[in-house]
Scaffold this motif. Structure first.
Motif, PDB file in Angstrom:
ATOM      1  N   TRP A   1       1.068  -1.213  -0.017  1.00  0.00           N
ATOM      2  CA  TRP A   1       0.012  -0.038   0.030  1.00  0.00           C
ATOM      3  C   TRP A   1       0.934   1.281  -0.029  1.00  0.00           C
ATOM      4  N   TYR A   2       0.351   2.230  -0.754  1.00  0.00           N
ATOM      5  CA  TYR A   2       1.182   3.627  -1.080  1.00  0.00           C
ATOM      6  C   TYR A   2       0.117   4.727  -1.130  1.00  0.00           C
ATOM      7  N   ARG A   3       0.545   5.836  -0.798  1.00  0.00           N
ATOM      8  CA  ARG A   3      -0.167   6.908  -0.941  1.00  0.00           C
ATOM      9  C   ARG A   3      -0.409   7.515  -2.371  1.00  0.00           C
ATOM     10  N   CYS A   4      -1.564   7.891  -2.589  1.00  0.00           N
ATOM     11  CA  CYS A   4      -1.463   8.681  -4.205  1.00  0.00           C
ATOM     12  C   CYS A   4      -2.674   9.590  -4.105  1.00  0.00           C
ATOM     13  N   LYS A   5      -2.591  10.323  -5.511  1.00  0.00           N
ATOM     14  CA  LYS A   5      -3.562  11.218  -5.726  1.00  0.00           C
ATOM     15  C   LYS A   5      -4.258  10.665  -6.903  1.00  0.00           C
ATOM     16  N   VAL A   6      -5.473  10.805  -7.346  1.00  0.00           N
ATOM     17  CA  VAL A   6      -6.224  10.428  -8.429  1.00  0.00           C
ATOM     18  C   VAL A   6      -6.077  11.619  -9.460  1.00  0.00           C
ATOM     19  N   GLN A   7      -5.547  11.340 -10.578  1.00  0.00           N
ATOM     20  CA  GLN A   7      -5.434  12.095 -11.802  1.00  0.00           C
ATOM     21  C   GLN A   7      -6.594  12.316 -12.669  1.00  0.00           C
ATOM     22  N   HIS A   8      -7.124  11.170 -13.139  1.00  0.00           N
ATOM     23  CA  HIS A   8      -8.513  11.097 -13.572  1.00  0.00           C
ATOM     24  C   HIS A   8      -9.015   9.732 -13.690  1.00  0.00           C
ATOM     25  N   HIS A   9     -10.190   9.447 -13.899  1.00  0.00           N
ATOM     26  CA  HIS A   9     -10.845   7.937 -13.764  1.00  0.00           C
ATOM     27  C   HIS A   9     -11.957   7.873 -14.714  1.00  0.00           C
ATOM     28  N   ASP A  10     -11.989   6.654 -15.135  1.00  0.00           N
ATOM     29  CA  ASP A  10     -13.087   6.536 -16.054  1.00  0.00           C
ATOM     30  C   ASP A  10     -13.953   4.936 -15.442  1.00  0.00           C
TER      31      ASP A  10
END
Length: 986
Positions: free
Chosen positions: A71-80
């Protein structure tokens, strides 16, 4: 915006490369923070709430990286839809993940990223992202710096957060190396993505990149103008290196002189590059001419080679035809030669056989006769050791004689036992304590009589050779079964023994008559051979003639007749000895065998019954010697209860004192610690006494079920009947307030769950709301489950119940079960799904649990992923159910889902009552979900699942699933599933 000091050297570790001049890195001083973040994420993310709805671009989430499953931290750029492109903010890399791999993170993890984006100051990439040159530049920089530590000197920061730096590895300038390989070009300093830097070096990039260095590796387009940006405020300590070196000798040159000198050097570099380009063009023309000539020569050689290949192929075809004809002629010649050789061999063999037969005629006949004599000798030796008739006759003698009959004292003993049982039943039926004493006295009088009868019986049985007789009967029965096979229990009369004896005597007489005839014939033959020996002996001076020495019966016949008679006699005895029995013989032997086995079985049953009564009465005799004129006391139990009451009072008082100390204005930590120690010691002593109380209850329950049924009435305050009815599951000395518990909020969605320690074991307390009406049914259902788990088969597959108690200050029932951390099947599948072999192992334990419950008449009705527990990925346990609900209510639980798949059997959904078959349907659905967690299955009109034959399944599972996901009348039971090929190999 990163507020860093320009010009200051820092040490970073590269984590990701974006292109030939851009990379992500972590400050080496942040290594402890990275390790702490990794540890915190691995502990929180598996149980964190999954992402629902649309993500927030500014929010930090947790994502499961596909390569290492961490598990790592992230930010969502875009989604479909359910696919999300995320950027791992602590490392810089990006990945496409599914919704099931994203979780919400709490506020304490919504901190800044541990990795930053860097770009070489003064450079830009000279190719498009889709070009091969761009990819090669990225690979070059990755091989040069990925996973390594760099020294960086920060120059500027762009509005998007990218930091412009000079990067060094040792004495090596990384930007210079990228430029030398033509993967980047010099540019105006600053950000080329359309955003201006927040601050810049007032002298631009040329402070460290002098004209001399630019002429060694940088390329500038001819005629381009290099503009120096306007000075901007810089940090006081940020002074270009070149100016620092020259500050001791000369003053700074004006910007116009510096620009003029730089333009002159760039023009010289352009001229040199033009000359190199002209030389390269001439070399290319020369190489092109040579290449054209080489291609012409190569084409000529190819044409010549093609003509040679065609000629060679034609010769090969002609050679093949000739070789085929030669092979056919050679084969015909070999066949003729082989046929001729076979004919010659047949003629030779016929002649040799005829000669050998003439030469060995006498020897062959004597040899055949000798073989028959040897066979008959073996038969007689076997008969001397004993035949099956002898074994059966011996068994008849054993069962007909020396048998042990029923002991004479047994009848009197059984009569006294009946009187004693009647007295015990009267004691059990008594409900008035004033009448109990008279009944007990009467019972004790009968008990004294029984003790005398038991003593007489034991003495008589001690004088009987029961063990020796049972061993003899066991040996005889095993021997006969080996010879004759199985037997029928149909009753046969004892007259079969006499008929068998007569038949056996007749068979012996017939055999003896044939044996005497054989002996007489062989005697004649031996006499003739003795005469022949004497006649042919040259040492004898006057051998007697054959006609004188032989008996008249022998001389009257020739030697051939004598040999023939001997052979006939041998064959007759062999036929009699080895002949198969006819139907009458088989009927006589079979009847005798069956009667022997029946007699053996009856006597063995009698002896076993006597032995069992002997053991039972011996145990009773020991009990009588201990409690002959007395009744067991419950003083020890009441003493333990008194200590428990005292310890409960001490524990509650110390808990109150602890609360007072913690709420005081001035906290006395040493005193609080001391009080905590006292509480822990008191709690452990209390739990130990509760264990002793349960053991004392168990001893009294054994006595009450045995010879002292009056105990529950004598000691009504002990409530012994409650303990006996619940098999010891209900523990009235426990209370919720006695435990030092920790709430399990992540598992308490439907009922309060707490984790605590009881008698050295980590346990979970489940709370259920009960009222006066539901309390009895709750105890009854829990006792059924407890009895199945405790007294069933050795491998039960059930999560054991440790205790059941009711709250004294709240209308709650608490069930105590072992604590299995992160063992819920739903959590395991969310974090680290089981593989194929692990699914088989775990689900076999679930089937064992269902077989145990169904064998005890219990319907589970609550089989879902949250009620199956995985122990070490090697064992599966079926969890307990809500004991306050009946099967109809448990089946209606909204949690009866596995993903999007309903676990409710179709017949239950149509209104039929639950049955063990509905548990087996849920089992089949769980197996399907574990192998295809993301697939949405459709139901047939009858409520069963559609055909699964097209799925990629284990062949054994493909056979098993249709037998579980079908109508209830054809659905397999748990015992049948365990014996199925899919589970039988476990």
């Amino acid at each position: 915006m990163d507020k860093t000091v320009p010009g200051k050297m820092e040490l970073v570790g590269v984590t990701h490369v974006v292109d030939a001049i851009t990379f992500w890195a972590q400050n080496v001083s942040d290594d402890p923070a990275v390790e702490r973040m990794t540890s915190v994420l691995s502990a929180r993310c598996p149980t964190a709430r999954r992402l629902t709805g649309n993500p927030c671009p500014q929010k930090v989430y947790g994502a499961l990286f596909s390569e290492d499953r961490c598990w790592y931290r992230c930010k969502v750029q875009h989604h479909d839809d359910d696919k999300f492109t995320v950027c791992y903010i602590d490392y810089g890399n990006m990945e496409l993940v599914s919704r099931s791999s994203l979780v919400e993170l709490p506020e304490d993890l919504q901190t800044g990223c541990l990795a930053k984006k860097y770009r070489f100051w003064g450079f830009h990439v000279n190719s498009d992202e889709d070009s091969q040159h761009f990819v090669q530049g990225k690979i070059f920089l990755r091989n040069l710096i990925y996973g390594k530590k760099l020294r960086i000197q920060k120059k500027s920061v762009c509005f998007d957060g990218t930091i412009l730096v000079h990067a060094f590895q040792g004495d090596l300038d990384i930007g210079e190396e990228v430029m030398k390989m033509k993967f980047a070009k010099l540019s105006i300093p600053g950000c080329r993505e359309g955003s201006n830097p927040t601050w810049q070096d007032p002298l631009g990039p040329w402070g460290l990149r002098t004209p001399e260095r630019a002429s060694q590796g940088d390329t500038v387009q001819a005629g381009s103008q290099v503009l120096v940006p306007k000075p901007r405020p810089a940090f006081p300590e940020h002074v270009p290196q070149v100016l620092k070196e020259k500050s001791t000798t000369t003053a700074l040159q004006p910007a116009s002189l510096l620009k003029k000198k730089l333009d002159q050097e760039l023009m010289e570099e352009n001229e040199r590059l033009k000359e190199e380009k002209s030389a390269q063009h001439r070399s290319a023309l020369l190489l092109g001419k040579e290449l054209t000539e080489a291609q012409t020569e190569l084409q000529r050689m190819k044409d010549s080679r093609m003509r040679d290949a065609i000629e060679i192929q034609k010769l090969k075809e002609d050679n093949g035809v000739l070789r085929q004809k030669a092979d056919e002629l050679g084969k015909q010649l070999r066949d003729v030669q082989q046929e001729l050789q076979v004919t010659k061999q047949q003629v030779t063999d016929s002649v040799e056989v005829a000669d050998k037969r003439l030469e060995t005629a006498v020897g062959d006949r004597l040899g055949q006769l000798a073989q028959k004599v040897e066979s008959l000798r073996g038969v007689r030796e076997a008969c001397a050791r004993g035949t099956y008739r002898d074994s059966l006759l011996e068994a008849i003698d054993i069962v007909a004689h020396n048998g042990i009959s029923s002991p004479a004292s047994l009848e009197k003993l059984e009569a006294v036992w009946r009187e004693y049982d009647l007295a015990q039943d009267m004691v059990k039926a008594c409900h008035k304590r004033e009448d109990l004493e008279e009944l007990i006295e009467k019972r004790n009088g009968v008990r004294r009589m029984l003790a005398v009868a038991v003593d007489d019986f034991i003495q008589e049985v001690d004088g009987l050779p029961i063990s020796k007789r049972m061993d003899t009967l066991e040996a005889v029965g095993a021997s006969l079964t080996t010879v004759f096979g199985s037997f029928s229990m149909e009753e046969v009369g004892d007259e079969t023994f006499e008929r068998f004896r007569q038949w056996n005597s007749q068979k012996q007489q017939e055999t003896q008559s044939v044996k005497e005839g054989t002996d007489e014939t062989l005697k004649f033959l031996c006499s003739w051979f003795e005469k022949v020996v004497k006649f042919f002996s040259l040492s004898s001076e006057s051998p007697p003639p054959l006609s004188v020495t032989a008996p008249l019966s022998v001389t009257a016949m020739g030697v051939d007749v004598l040999l023939q008679r001997a052979e006939l006699s041998l064959c007759q005895e062999l036929d009699v000895s080895l002949a198969e029995q006819n139907s009458r013989d088989m009927e006589i032997v079979s009847s005798a065998f069956h009667r022997v086995m029946q007699r053996i079985g009856k006597e063995q049953s009698l002896l076993r019954a006597v032995r069992e009564k002997y053991l039972l009465n011996s145990q009773f005799q020991e009990e009588v010697l201990r409690w002959q004129d007395d009744t067991p006391k419950a003083d020890q139990l009441f003493s333990i209860k008194k200590r428990i009451k005292n310890l409960r009072s001490q524990l509650r008082w110390r808990l109150v004192e602890q609360g007072s100390l913690e709420e005081a204005e001035e906290v006395d930590l040493p005193e609080i610690e001391k009080k905590n120690t006292e509480i822990e010691l008191t709690r452990n002593a209390l739990f130990q006494e509760i264990g002793l109380e349960k053991e004392e209850y168990r001893k009294l329950a054994v006595l009450a079920r045995g010879g002292f049924p009056e105990l529950p009435l004598l000691y009504h305050d002990a409530d012994l009947l409650s303990f006996m009815n619940s098999e010891g599951l209900v523990v009235k000395s426990l209370d919720r307030d006695l435990f030092a518990s920790v709430p399990l909020r992540e598992l308490s969605s439907r009922r309060p769950l707490v984790c605590t320690e009881f008698q050295g074991q980590q346990v979970v307390l489940k709370g259920y709301c009960v009222d006066a009406q539901s309390e009895a049914s709750t105890v009854e259902r829990a006792t059924q489950y407890y009895r199945a788990s405790m007294f069933g088969e050795e491998q039960k597959g059930l999560l054991p119940l440790l205790a059941l108690f009711f709250g004294k200050s709240d209308p709650m029932a608490y069930v105590m079960v072992p604590y299995i951390p992160c063992g819920m099947l739903q959590l395991v599948q969310n974090s680290s799904p089981l593989n194929t072999s692990e699914i088989t192992t775990v689900m076999r334990g679930v089937v064992l649990g269902l077989r145990t419950l169904h064998g005890s008449g219990v319907i589970h009705g609550s089989l879902h992923p949250s009620n199956v527990f995985v122990f070490g990925r090697e064992q599966g346990l079926l969890g307990d159910f809500d004991f306050t609900k009946d099967p109809d209510q448990r089946v209606a639980d909204p949690r009866m889902l596995a993903g999007a798949l309903s676990l409710v059997a179709p017949e239950v959904a149509q209104g039929e009552p639950p049955s063990p078959a509905c548990d087996m349907y849920a089992l089949g659905c769980l197996l399907l979900w574990l192998h295809f967690p993301e697939v949405k299955f459709a139901l047939k009109p009858d409520g069963c699942l559609s055909d699964t034959s097209e799925m990629k399944l284990d062949p054994r599972l493909r056979i098993l699933l249709p037998q579980l996901l079908c109508s209830s009348s054809r659905r397999l039971a748990a015992s049948d599933v365990l014996s199925h090929d899919y589970f039988s190999g476990q």
